[in-house]
Design an enzyme around this catalytic site. Sequence first.
Site, PDB file in Angstrom:
ATOM      1  N   GLU A 123       0.857  -1.189   0.000  1.00 14.44           N
ATOM      2  CA  GLU A 123       0.000   0.000   0.000  1.00 14.44           C
ATOM      3  C   GLU A 123       0.886   1.229   0.000  1.00 14.44           C
ATOM      4  O   GLU A 123       2.115   1.134   0.084  1.00 14.44           O
ATOM      5  CB  GLU A 123      -0.924  -0.010   1.225  1.00 14.44           C
ATOM      6  CG  GLU A 123      -1.978  -1.097   1.173  1.00 14.44           C
ATOM      7  CD  GLU A 123      -2.922  -1.037   2.356  1.00 14.44           C
ATOM      8  OE1 GLU A 123      -3.774  -0.147   2.401  1.00 14.44           O
ATOM      9  OE2 GLU A 123      -2.781  -1.871   3.261  1.00 14.44           O
ATOM     10  N   HIS A 239      -8.717   9.445   3.346  1.00 11.87           N
ATOM     11  CA  HIS A 239      -8.356   8.343   2.451  1.00 11.87           C
ATOM     12  C   HIS A 239      -8.549   8.841   1.025  1.00 11.87           C
ATOM     13  O   HIS A 239      -9.572   9.443   0.704  1.00 11.87           O
ATOM     14  CB  HIS A 239      -9.244   7.121   2.719  1.00 11.87           C
ATOM     15  CG  HIS A 239      -8.694   5.871   2.120  1.00 11.87           C
ATOM     16  ND1 HIS A 239      -8.720   5.631   0.769  1.00 11.87           N
ATOM     17  CD2 HIS A 239      -8.066   4.807   2.677  1.00 11.87           C
ATOM     18  CE1 HIS A 239      -8.135   4.454   0.524  1.00 11.87           C
ATOM     19  NE2 HIS A 239      -7.728   3.941   1.681  1.00 11.87           N
ATOM     20  N   HIS A 350     -10.931   9.710   7.122  1.00 13.65           N
ATOM     21  CA  HIS A 350     -10.687   8.279   7.325  1.00 13.65           C
ATOM     22  C   HIS A 350     -10.137   7.951   8.712  1.00 13.65           C
ATOM     23  O   HIS A 350     -10.581   6.981   9.323  1.00 13.65           O
ATOM     24  CB  HIS A 350      -9.703   7.823   6.253  1.00 13.65           C
ATOM     25  CG  HIS A 350      -9.377   6.367   6.263  1.00 13.65           C
ATOM     26  ND1 HIS A 350     -10.335   5.390   6.111  1.00 13.65           N
ATOM     27  CD2 HIS A 350      -8.184   5.716   6.393  1.00 13.65           C
ATOM     28  CE1 HIS A 350      -9.757   4.190   6.147  1.00 13.65           C
ATOM     29  NE2 HIS A 350      -8.465   4.365   6.335  1.00 13.65           N
ATOM     30  N   ARG A 385      -0.627   8.676   9.108  1.00 15.26           N
ATOM     31  CA  ARG A 385      -0.434   7.249   9.389  1.00 15.26           C
ATOM     32  C   ARG A 385      -0.038   6.479   8.130  1.00 15.26           C
ATOM     33  O   ARG A 385      -0.608   6.696   7.052  1.00 15.26           O
ATOM     34  CB  ARG A 385      -1.738   6.660   9.950  1.00 15.26           C
ATOM     35  CG  ARG A 385      -1.692   5.163  10.141  1.00 15.26           C
ATOM     36  CD  ARG A 385      -2.922   4.652  10.833  1.00 15.26           C
ATOM     37  NE  ARG A 385      -4.122   4.832  10.060  1.00 15.26           N
ATOM     38  CZ  ARG A 385      -4.567   3.988   9.134  1.00 15.26           C
ATOM     39  NH1 ARG A 385      -3.876   2.877   8.844  1.00 15.26           N
ATOM     40  NH2 ARG A 385      -5.693   4.223   8.497  1.00 15.26           N
TER      41      ARG A 385
HETATM   42  C1  SIN Z   1      -7.087   0.670   2.936  1.00 15.66           C
HETATM   43  O1  SIN Z   1      -7.235  -0.533   2.812  1.00 15.66           O
HETATM   44  O2  SIN Z   1      -6.794   1.413   2.012  1.00 15.66           O
HETATM   45  C2  SIN Z   1      -7.296   1.277   4.288  1.00 15.66           C
HETATM   46  C3  SIN Z   1      -6.482   0.572   5.286  1.00 15.66           C
HETATM   47  C4  SIN Z   1      -5.924   1.550   6.268  1.00 15.66           C
HETATM   48  O3  SIN Z   1      -6.572   2.551   6.569  1.00 15.66           O
HETATM   49  O4  SIN Z   1      -4.803   1.341   6.720  1.00 15.66           O
END
Ligand code: SIN
Length: 538
Positions: A123, A239, A350, A385
């Site tokens: 990610e 997000h 988020h 974060r």
């Molecule tokens: C995501 O899956 O994009 C969100 C997971 C997170 O907030 O760490």
Amino acid sequence: MSTPLWEAGADLVVVGTGVAGLTAALRARELGLRVLVVTKGEQPDGNTRWAQGGVAVVLPDQHDEGDSVDAHVRDTLTAGAGLCDEDAVAAIIAGGPAAVTRLRERGAVFDAAADGLLARTREGGHSAFRVVHAGGDATGAEVERALLAATADGRVPVLERHVAVDAVRTPLGQVCGLLVLDADGVPGVLTAPAVLLATGGLGQLYQATSNPEVATGDGLALALRAGAVAADVEFVQFHPTVLYTGRGARGRCPLVTEAVRGEGAVLVDATGARVMRGVHPLADLAPRDVVAAAITRHLADAPGGVDDHVFLDATGIPDFARRFPTVFAACVAAGVDPAVRPIPVAPAAHFACGGVVSDVDGRTGVTGLYAAGEVARTGLHGANRLASNSLLEGLVVGTRAAEAVAADLALGVLARCQGTAELPTAPVADRDSLQRVMSRYAAIGRDAEGLAVVGSVLDLSTADRELDSPRLVEDAALTLAARALIAAAARRTESRGCHVRTDHPARDDAWRRGQVVRLNPSGQPVLADPAAVSRGVA
Ligand code: SIN
């Protein structure tokens, strides 16, 4: 109104049934403590269920070549934009492998790769594939299922539909119980020498959020009223990709996990131009604050400035429906087939990177009050974060907090009390007005003038109310959280991490420090004197 005393008979009352709360409750029970869990909803109502991407962890026997716990620490510090507490980061990340092992022993099933090892994805902000996941994109749901199943033997009683209003304290200020209200507004006091807040975040400050209805900042407000301090509250992470379902979306919007970009999807605008090209060396896998801000800028710069969403082109991902079943179902419900056309997406509130100041063992500055998970500010997240560090934090700090309670009980430093508690009176703003001005002026892209508008609107729409219903408890928490956030955001005259000031667009390292918020004697959130903060006192 004076309230009856209920002898909970517990050593520990845990507020919240997300990953941090249930992990703490289970560990406390293993340690022989009597635990009561309280939730304002029903058991699976919290934020955990909605987490998609996974748990970021570097397991000793299964990781990318060259990846390490140290590399995970470095990525966390980079994402945190200079405001992480390095010791907290090191301790929490190092605790990840054991926490995931314990979770698997409790029954959580993670996805396996063809070689039989755990499947790993990537990610934003991660330099390696180290995010383990379950059910494709249903990691939170699986974690919650496993933890709830582990509590189902009845040894961890759960009191549902009771909202936590205030901590009950001794004359010396030690926490010794919890004032709660049931769904009909009937109050009661649960006595216990330790209260652990695991109440999640505050996404409902904004009109559109990935968070469920229950994310109203209750734990933050309760902790401040109990005399604890909060920090980094100006850093609310947006997000980059929630599913865009039309202009003026309200409430919880379906998430499109960042792992979709980890598996190759890219952000494009209505003309098909790449949004992240040239913005950051990691392009679509830049840290989340960078991507969310880039989308916002791109939309503002679009000819006519009329666009309010971009697109996530995932058409190149093979077998999308199997790999991302949750996202696929949400897309199909919105009339989009991600295999054939880009998914419309927009940023939404988020995650609260700040919160109640607590150490990595969950201890706050108030004896008997502990915090873990999103409500806590351990220093892991800093100004932004790193993706999938939140389930990790809940697992590690939840465990450590239960152990801290057991140790503090054994040392005899916690207080037991008798008595009753009064329902508090607190400022309560109109929720709709609050969400409207927070979304307009205190989201991504803030300036002094807009933050002052938020303050004026809150002044006009706020009245003091006795907190005699769950809705009023939530609205008072949102009001206090909004006040704390705008005070901290107005004073921070720079842009850093999730805090983007259009009137101060550059990072200013004179601001490389957290801001601490506490309540003054009249119950208003105030920022501690910066000189005092740098000396470590609030
Ligand atoms: C995501 O899956 O994009 C969100 C997971 C997170 O907030 O760490």
